[in-house]
Design an enzyme around this catalytic site. Structure first.
Site, mmCIF file in Angstrom:
data_model
loop_
_atom_site.group_PDB
_atom_site.id
_atom_site.type_symbol
_atom_site.label_atom_id
_atom_site.label_comp_id
_atom_site.label_asym_id
_atom_site.label_seq_id
_atom_site.Cartn_x
_atom_site.Cartn_y
_atom_site.Cartn_z
ATOM 1 N N ARG A 169 20.264 16.960 6.824
ATOM 2 C CA ARG A 169 20.057 18.388 6.530
ATOM 3 C C ARG A 169 20.381 18.771 5.079
ATOM 4 N NH1 ARG A 169 22.485 18.918 11.666
ATOM 5 N NH2 ARG A 169 20.870 19.133 13.248
ATOM 6 N N GLU A 196 1.554 21.203 -19.455
ATOM 7 C CA GLU A 196 2.563 22.078 -18.822
ATOM 8 C C GLU A 196 3.350 22.842 -19.886
ATOM 9 O OE1 GLU A 196 2.639 22.647 -15.628
ATOM 10 O OE2 GLU A 196 1.882 20.868 -14.600
ATOM 11 N N HIS A 239 -3.169 25.642 -11.668
ATOM 12 C CA HIS A 239 -2.900 24.660 -10.618
ATOM 13 C C HIS A 239 -3.896 24.734 -9.465
ATOM 14 C CE1 HIS A 239 0.717 24.093 -12.883
ATOM 15 N NE2 HIS A 239 1.175 23.183 -12.043
ATOM 16 N N LYS A 280 11.083 28.008 -17.745
ATOM 17 C CA LYS A 280 11.038 27.705 -16.310
ATOM 18 C C LYS A 280 12.313 28.194 -15.627
ATOM 19 C CE LYS A 280 9.686 24.903 -12.607
ATOM 20 N NZ LYS A 280 8.891 23.819 -12.080
ATOM 21 N N HIS A 311 -5.621 21.437 -8.712
ATOM 22 C CA HIS A 311 -5.458 20.695 -7.451
ATOM 23 C C HIS A 311 -6.812 20.459 -6.795
ATOM 24 C CE1 HIS A 311 -0.984 21.960 -6.744
ATOM 25 N NE2 HIS A 311 -1.102 20.962 -7.585
ATOM 26 N N HIS A 353 -2.348 14.682 -13.021
ATOM 27 C CA HIS A 353 -2.036 16.059 -12.619
ATOM 28 C C HIS A 353 -2.067 17.011 -13.838
ATOM 29 C CE1 HIS A 353 -0.027 19.359 -10.570
ATOM 30 N NE2 HIS A 353 0.860 19.385 -11.543
ATOM 31 N N LYS A 381 11.355 22.527 -6.413
ATOM 32 C CA LYS A 381 10.224 22.271 -5.510
ATOM 33 C C LYS A 381 10.162 20.773 -5.267
ATOM 34 C CE LYS A 381 6.945 26.013 -6.265
ATOM 35 N NZ LYS A 381 5.586 26.363 -6.753
ATOM 36 N N ARG A 421 7.341 33.850 -9.463
ATOM 37 C CA ARG A 421 7.277 32.409 -9.762
ATOM 38 C C ARG A 421 5.844 31.872 -9.707
ATOM 39 N NH1 ARG A 421 11.197 27.422 -7.804
ATOM 40 N NH2 ARG A 421 9.878 25.780 -8.661
ATOM 41 N N GLU A 435 9.468 31.579 -4.771
ATOM 42 C CA GLU A 435 8.078 31.984 -5.016
ATOM 43 C C GLU A 435 7.597 33.049 -4.036
ATOM 44 O OE1 GLU A 435 5.478 28.804 -6.443
ATOM 45 O OE2 GLU A 435 3.806 29.887 -5.562
ATOM 46 N N ASN A 489 2.070 28.621 -11.611
ATOM 47 C CA ASN A 489 0.934 27.866 -11.075
ATOM 48 C C ASN A 489 -0.354 28.114 -11.851
ATOM 49 O OD1 ASN A 489 2.489 26.767 -8.956
ATOM 50 N ND2 ASN A 489 2.329 28.699 -7.850
HETATM 51 P P1 NAD Z 1 4.224 10.066 -12.401
HETATM 52 O O1 NAD Z 1 5.522 10.261 -11.792
HETATM 53 O O2 NAD Z 1 3.180 9.352 -11.617
HETATM 54 O O3 NAD Z 1 4.425 9.322 -13.789
HETATM 55 C C1 NAD Z 1 3.293 9.023 -14.570
HETATM 56 C C2 NAD Z 1 3.235 7.526 -14.937
HETATM 57 O O4 NAD Z 1 4.186 7.259 -15.963
HETATM 58 C C3 NAD Z 1 3.588 6.606 -13.790
HETATM 59 O O5 NAD Z 1 2.790 5.451 -13.893
HETATM 60 C C4 NAD Z 1 5.043 6.276 -14.065
HETATM 61 O O6 NAD Z 1 5.458 5.080 -13.489
HETATM 62 C C5 NAD Z 1 5.040 6.190 -15.569
HETATM 63 N N1 NAD Z 1 6.279 6.423 -16.250
HETATM 64 C C6 NAD Z 1 7.261 7.300 -15.931
HETATM 65 N N2 NAD Z 1 8.172 7.334 -16.902
HETATM 66 C C7 NAD Z 1 7.782 6.468 -17.855
HETATM 67 C C8 NAD Z 1 8.303 6.069 -19.105
HETATM 68 N N3 NAD Z 1 9.383 6.652 -19.627
HETATM 69 N N4 NAD Z 1 7.656 5.128 -19.807
HETATM 70 C C9 NAD Z 1 6.499 4.584 -19.327
HETATM 71 N N5 NAD Z 1 5.939 4.934 -18.170
HETATM 72 C C10 NAD Z 1 6.578 5.873 -17.439
HETATM 73 O O7 NAD Z 1 3.547 11.458 -12.834
HETATM 74 P P2 NAD Z 1 4.116 12.784 -13.514
HETATM 75 O O8 NAD Z 1 3.018 13.279 -14.352
HETATM 76 O O9 NAD Z 1 5.451 12.581 -14.109
HETATM 77 O O10 NAD Z 1 4.304 13.755 -12.267
HETATM 78 C C11 NAD Z 1 3.217 14.145 -11.462
HETATM 79 C C12 NAD Z 1 3.764 14.563 -10.141
HETATM 80 O O11 NAD Z 1 4.652 15.670 -10.316
HETATM 81 C C13 NAD Z 1 2.700 15.037 -9.171
HETATM 82 O O12 NAD Z 1 2.954 14.486 -7.916
HETATM 83 C C14 NAD Z 1 2.880 16.539 -9.127
HETATM 84 O O13 NAD Z 1 2.496 17.099 -7.895
HETATM 85 C C15 NAD Z 1 4.343 16.675 -9.364
HETATM 86 N N6 NAD Z 1 4.768 17.956 -9.911
HETATM 87 C C16 NAD Z 1 5.775 18.609 -9.286
HETATM 88 C C17 NAD Z 1 6.228 19.810 -9.786
HETATM 89 C C18 NAD Z 1 7.393 20.488 -9.140
HETATM 90 O O14 NAD Z 1 7.699 21.627 -9.488
HETATM 91 N N7 NAD Z 1 8.086 19.836 -8.244
HETATM 92 C C19 NAD Z 1 5.658 20.351 -10.934
HETATM 93 C C20 NAD Z 1 4.637 19.655 -11.559
HETATM 94 C C21 NAD Z 1 4.200 18.450 -11.041
HETATM 95 N N1 GLY Z 2 5.377 23.824 -10.949
HETATM 96 C C1 GLY Z 2 5.375 25.108 -10.355
HETATM 97 C C2 GLY Z 2 6.721 25.572 -9.913
HETATM 98 O O1 GLY Z 2 7.709 24.898 -10.083
HETATM 99 O O2 GLY Z 2 6.833 26.618 -9.351
#
Ligand code: NAD
Ligand code: GLY
Length: 359
Positions: free
Chosen positions: A118, A182, A245, A224, A249, A262, A140, A238, A234, A242
């Site tokens: 939990r 972003e 987005h 942020k 998406h 992304h 998130k 908030r 949200e 997006n």
């Molecule tokens: P990712 O985590 O897939 O990383 C991108 C690539 O870079 C991967 O191949 C990873 O292994 C590599 N990598 C990571 N760090 C590295 C480094 N220092 N050196 C070399 N390679 C490295 O992608 P991302 O763009 O970081 O994140 C995308 C994800 O985040 C999506 O799933 C998206 O939905 C999510 N997201 C979440 C939020 C949120 O608020 N929670 C906001 C935006 C995006």
């Molecule tokens: N990436 C959108 C949020 O965190 O609300």
């Protein structure tokens, strides 16, 4: 080192931004308050940065979970594997998880932390630019469902965020540009001055000039943190985070998550939102041109090609999480630095926008 507070009362935390945080033993000692620690990372990041973390954990009962690389692994199956490892090692409710990686690792680890017994603590150590400016902050967490991205998740704030800018040196250019999308978003939604600063500094930023990069990350996190502090779950404000987005998406899904990153989809999605805002009479052509130019200079795609079809994108938009009671709300722009959420747009204009971006 810069410290930014996310002001959420008892769920509040600090974002630490600096260029040698991974080697800073003090900060690990300060935040790792449990003997039981699980580090979640992936096959790409582990050989680069896991050792630096393990150095601080020699006196802990720590475990490592290494995921294969890729968005595909932000799944219920991976979540189940993490929970199994925690249970097999008899980790208790006081354990702490560490997410070492990009947004995929961060979202999955955060969701595991939200569910395990939990809810347990977790620390974000984001290693992509996108994760440092966006996904590691705000709580998130989620995994994907085959029918929709981020459709299974929870709000669960991290215990702390450690953003070490030096890890960005190994990030491929395309991933770096995805993070820039972003960063540009914050300028567009609520910080016109920052948008202008980005226009002036985009070249050194792309060259990863340390000071310029640190400022861009700091300014993004401040934006942020302020938005999240005002509307953690949200319920309203908030949603401006997006911007781009819903379009993004829909494109990612139409391309089966195979073509675009992304951040790339979000970048193009922001321009689509600007296009729709223009069609609806809210937004000036000259402002649209400034956004397009900045995205192009940041090496981000601004047209959707390959296999994405109009109908797929249009239908995908309807299952977006921003849909309320079946009505799709979109984040649009009144000005650079001023976003708003509305369901008051014509379907005709939306369709014209989508068509305008297909080639
Ligand atoms: P990712 O985590 O897939 O990383 C991108 C690539 O870079 C991967 O191949 C990873 O292994 C590599 N990598 C990571 N760090 C590295 C480094 N220092 N050196 C070399 N390679 C490295 O992608 P991302 O763009 O970081 O994140 C995308 C994800 O985040 C999506 O799933 C998206 O939905 C999510 N997201 C979440 C939020 C949120 O608020 N929670 C906001 C935006 C995006
Ligand atoms: N990436 C959108 C949020 O965190 O609300």
């Amino acid at each position: 080192m810069k410290i930014i507070k996310v002001d959420l009362g008892e769920r509040g935390y600090s974002i630490h931004i600096g260029n040698s945080i991974l080697s800073d033993k003090k900060i690990f000692n300060q935040y790792i308050t449990s003997k039981q620690v699980l580090v979640v990372t992936n096959e790409r990041v582990a050989p680069l940065y896991l050792k630096a973390i393990e150095k601080h954990l020699v006196n802990f009962d720590y475990e490592v979970f290494i995921l294969p690389d890729g968005e595909t692994y932000k799944s219920l199956d991976s979540l189940n594997q993490i929970i199994t490892q925690l249970l097999e090692r008899k980790f208790s409710r006081t354990c702490i998880l560490i997410a070492l990686g990009g947004g995929v690792v961060g979202d999955l680890t955060g969701f595991a932390a939200s569910c395990y017994q939990r809810g347990v603590k977790f620390i974000q150590i984001p290693t992509t630019l996108l994760a440092q400016v966006d996904s590691s902050v705000g709580g998130k967490t989620a995994v994907n469902h085959p029918l929709g991205k981020n459709m299974i998740g929870a709000f669960h704030q991290p215990h702390a965020v450690f953003s070490d800018t030096s890890v960005l040196a190994t990030l491929p250019d395309r991933e770096f540009a995805a993070g820039l999308a972003e960063i540009i978003k914050y300028g567009l939604i609520r910080d016109e001055k920052f948008f202008s600063w980005l226009e002036e500094n985009i070249n050194p930023l792309i060259e990863r000039d340390n000071q310029v990069l640190a400022y861009a990350i700091e300014r993004s996190c401040i934006n942020k943190a302020e938005v999240v502090a005002e509307d953690e779950r949200e319920t309203g404000y908030r949603a401006i985070l997006n911007l781009g987005h819903t379009f993004g998406h829909a494109i990612e899904t139409a391309l089966s998550y195979k073509e675009w990153l992304h951040g790339e989809a979000v970048g193009c999605g922001m321009l689509m939102a600007a296009d729709l805002s223009k069609r609806l009479g809210f937004f000036e052509q000259s402002q649209f041109d400034r956004i397009q130019l900045l995205l192009e200079r940041a090496a981000l795609p601004i047209k959707v090609h390959n296999d994405a079809e109009f109908n797929q994108i249009f239908e995908n938009m309807k299952v977006d999480k921003k849909s309320r009671d079946g009505i799709l709300h979109l984040v649009l722009l009144k000005n650079i630095g001023e976003a708003f959420v509305t369901s008051d747009y014509s379907e005709k204009a939306l369709k014209e926008t989508i068509k305008n971006f297909l080639c």
